[in-house]
Design an enzyme around this catalytic site. Structure first.
Site, short mmCIF file in Angstrom:
data_model
loop_
_atom_site.label_atom_id
_atom_site.label_comp_id
_atom_site.label_asym_id
_atom_site.label_seq_id
_atom_site.Cartn_x
_atom_site.Cartn_y
_atom_site.Cartn_z
N HIS A 1 -1.95 10.57 -0.27
CA HIS A 1 -2.16 9.26 -0.86
C HIS A 1 -2.16 9.36 -2.39
CE1 HIS A 1 -3.31 5.30 0.54
NE2 HIS A 1 -4.05 5.16 -0.55
N GLU B 1 0.83 -1.21 0.00
CA GLU B 1 0.00 0.00 0.00
C GLU B 1 0.86 1.26 0.00
OE1 GLU B 1 -3.05 0.10 3.03
OE2 GLU B 1 -3.70 2.11 2.44
N LYS C 1 -7.21 0.02 11.58
CA LYS C 1 -6.66 -0.52 10.33
C LYS C 1 -5.42 0.27 9.94
CE LYS C 1 -6.17 -1.02 5.66
NZ LYS C 1 -5.31 -0.22 4.78
N ASP D 1 4.02 -13.61 12.15
CA ASP D 1 2.67 -14.01 11.77
C ASP D 1 1.74 -12.80 11.85
OD1 ASP D 1 0.07 -15.04 11.75
OD2 ASP D 1 0.65 -16.90 12.76
P1 NAD Z 1 8.91 -22.83 16.83
O1 NAD Z 1 8.25 -23.96 17.54
O2 NAD Z 1 9.35 -23.06 15.44
O3 NAD Z 1 10.18 -22.34 17.67
C1 NAD Z 1 10.12 -22.12 19.04
C2 NAD Z 1 11.10 -23.04 19.73
O4 NAD Z 1 12.44 -22.65 19.46
C3 NAD Z 1 10.98 -22.98 21.23
O5 NAD Z 1 9.95 -23.83 21.66
C4 NAD Z 1 12.36 -23.40 21.69
O6 NAD Z 1 12.44 -24.80 21.85
C5 NAD Z 1 13.27 -23.00 20.54
N1 NAD Z 1 14.14 -21.83 20.83
C6 NAD Z 1 15.44 -21.73 20.45
N2 NAD Z 1 15.94 -20.54 20.85
C7 NAD Z 1 14.96 -19.88 21.47
C8 NAD Z 1 14.86 -18.58 22.10
N3 NAD Z 1 15.91 -17.73 22.17
N4 NAD Z 1 13.69 -18.22 22.65
C9 NAD Z 1 12.62 -19.05 22.60
N5 NAD Z 1 12.66 -20.28 22.04
C10 NAD Z 1 13.82 -20.69 21.46
O7 NAD Z 1 8.02 -21.52 16.80
P2 NAD Z 1 6.94 -20.89 17.76
O8 NAD Z 1 7.40 -19.51 18.06
O9 NAD Z 1 6.59 -21.79 18.90
O10 NAD Z 1 5.68 -20.84 16.78
C11 NAD Z 1 5.55 -19.80 15.83
C12 NAD Z 1 4.84 -20.32 14.60
O11 NAD Z 1 3.58 -20.89 14.96
C13 NAD Z 1 4.53 -19.22 13.63
O12 NAD Z 1 4.95 -19.64 12.35
C14 NAD Z 1 3.00 -19.14 13.65
O13 NAD Z 1 2.52 -18.72 12.39
C15 NAD Z 1 2.62 -20.53 13.97
N6 NAD Z 1 1.29 -20.79 14.55
C16 NAD Z 1 0.45 -19.78 14.96
C17 NAD Z 1 -0.78 -20.08 15.50
C18 NAD Z 1 -1.67 -18.96 15.99
O14 NAD Z 1 -1.23 -17.81 16.07
N7 NAD Z 1 -2.94 -19.20 16.35
C19 NAD Z 1 -1.17 -21.41 15.67
C20 NAD Z 1 -0.29 -22.42 15.27
C21 NAD Z 1 0.94 -22.10 14.72
#
Ligand code: NAD
Length: 428
Positions: A381, A90, A267, A283
């Protein structure tokens, strides 16, 4: 190319589509949709995202969608200058942030984060004695902590993991439900996968201890234990005097009182926020869902920002909203563009990223309100929009600026007028 897919025989039932390569899938789609070679080869160009990575990030990948990344300049967040990459299609969004930040560059934005806690919900139904079951679950806090922490030793080692337990009795149309909240510090991860894993692991125990049946086990996007906050003051002289300030205040009061206005107000905020969330591979839907749910938390959808007048007569603005973003996990670590954007930002923690994003949202909102309360949104805009219209009319190279300028001068930014201008230009 599969000719049976073209013409009248086309069917969306394509067996084994997911097992094919992105190019093979694209060929099938091109046949299905009768794409010409120009469209097919355009889609086949995956840009700077490696094909194998695109194919791993999502299912059935055939192409990529390039969105421009612009840089917001002038931003100073907690005393530190920062260049902010923003991915958006945008026009005016990046310019709005640059303008707002230029007008308060000396003082900049002050930010904070309430924590990096995420909430996972476990839903139990048919609990015979929900009040007593609630207490039984609370008594199991240490057992629940042990189950959750055992799911993610990496997170625990990094200082994260289970932090707290809440058990709520929810009256619903389907009867009472017992909702357990697992509150987990996910540190530098957004944390959805991390907390979902814990919720699924602990669910059988919750069923056993509550005496009910467990259905849903999933995080809440209303991440109100992860609130990013930013505030800033724009000096009266820098924003153009009391009339502008009062117009902006009236715009804010309108949004605070009226959901029709608040939806558009918010928005605009998300124009800024989602652009940084996307540029960093986070996300956008999670952050958007959290923002809008938070905006309605009092039972009345309202503004995510607040505006007030300081004792000196300056304009004080603030924002507070859930900001579930990470530096680890999802596409943040895998997408090379997201990695480069995080390097531009120079952030080392998810907390710093969340705080910068809140400041961007506030800057965006300041610019929108200022424009709305003064010259109107279309002026700024339209200059940029005119360029898009010029390109839609077929202008290329230097013609784009020439046609856009002519459209703005005429005060009519329409494709038919752009075509006329372009024809005249080419005849001259
Ligand atoms: P992930 O599971 O890929 O990574 C997180 C993991 O990385 C942690 O559990 C930990 O084991 C490890 N890790 C390593 N270094 C770390 C640090 N410094 N701090 C924290 N953890 C560290 O990712 P996530 O963040 O658990 O999930 C994010 C993804 O889930 C996004 O892609 C999102 O789109 C998706 N998702 C979103 C929803 C929702 O928003 N409703 C639902 C399901 C999945």
């Amino acid at each position: 190319m599969n000719s049976t897919l073209s013409g009248r025989n086309r069917s969306s039932r394509i067996g084994g589509f997911h097992r094919k390569s992105p190019l093979e899938r694209l060929d099938l789609v091109a046949a299905f949709a009768d794409l010409d070679e120009a469209a097919r080869s355009h889609l086949a160009d995956m840009g700077n995202l490696p094909v194998p990575l695109a194919d791993k990030l999502i299912e059935n990948a055939i192409a990529t969608m390039n969105v421009p990344i612009g840089i917001a300049t002038n931003m100073k967040v907690d005393g530190e200058d920062v260049l902010v990459p923003m991915a958006t299609e945008e026009s005016s969004v990046v310019a709005a942030v640059c303008n707002a930040a230029r007008q308060n560059y000396d003082s900049g934005f002050t930010t904070s984060l309430s924590g990096t806690l995420m909430i996972a919900q476990v839903q139990a139904v048919d609990v015979p004695d929900p009040h007593a079951a609630r207490l039984r679950l609370l008594e199991r806090r240490d057992d629940i902590r042990a189950i959750c922490d055992a799911c993610d030793p990496v997170l625990v080692k990094l200082g994260g993991g289970f932090r707290d337990l809440e058990v709520r009795l929810l009256e619903t149309r389907g009867g009472p439900m017992l909702i357990t909240h697992l509150i987990v510090d996910t540190r530098d991860a957004m944390g959805a996968n991390a907390v979902n894993t814990m919720a699924e692991k602990v669910a059988p125990q919750i069923a056993a201890w509550s005496g009910g049946r467990v259905y849903l086990r999933i995080l809440s996007n209303l991440a109100d234990r992860r609130l990013a906050r930013a505030h800033a003051v724009w000096k009266l002289a820098d924003i153009g005097g009391a009339e502008v300030r009062d117009g902006m205040l009236a715009a804010y009061h309108f949004a605070a009182a009226d959901p029709y206005r608040a939806a558009t107000h918010n928005k605009g905020i998300m124009n800024g926020i989602s652009a940084v969330v996307l540029a960093t591979g986070n996300d956008t839907r999670a952050v958007e869902a959290g923002a809008h749910a938070y905006a309605a938390r009092c039972g009345h959808y309202s503004s995510l920002t607040h505006y007030e007048v300081t004792r000196e007569g300056d304009l004080s603005a603030s924002i507070e909203l859930p900001m579930a973003v990470g530096l680890i996990g999802g596409a943040t670590r895998l997408h090379p563009t997201a990695q480069a954007c995080l390097r531009i930002l120079g952030v080392r923690t998810a907390e710093r990223l969340a705080r910068i994003i809140a400041a961007v949202g506030l800057a965006q909102n300041f610019s929108a309100l200022k424009a709305l309360a003064t010259v109107g949104i279309q002026k700024g805009h339209m200059d940029l929009h005119a360029q898009n219209i010029a390109m839609m009319a077929g202008a290329v190279g230097d013609e784009v600026d020439a046609v856009a300028k002519a459209l703005v001068a005429k005060g009519t930014v329409r494709v038919d007028v752009a075509e006329q201008v372009l024809n005249e230009l080419r005849r001259a």
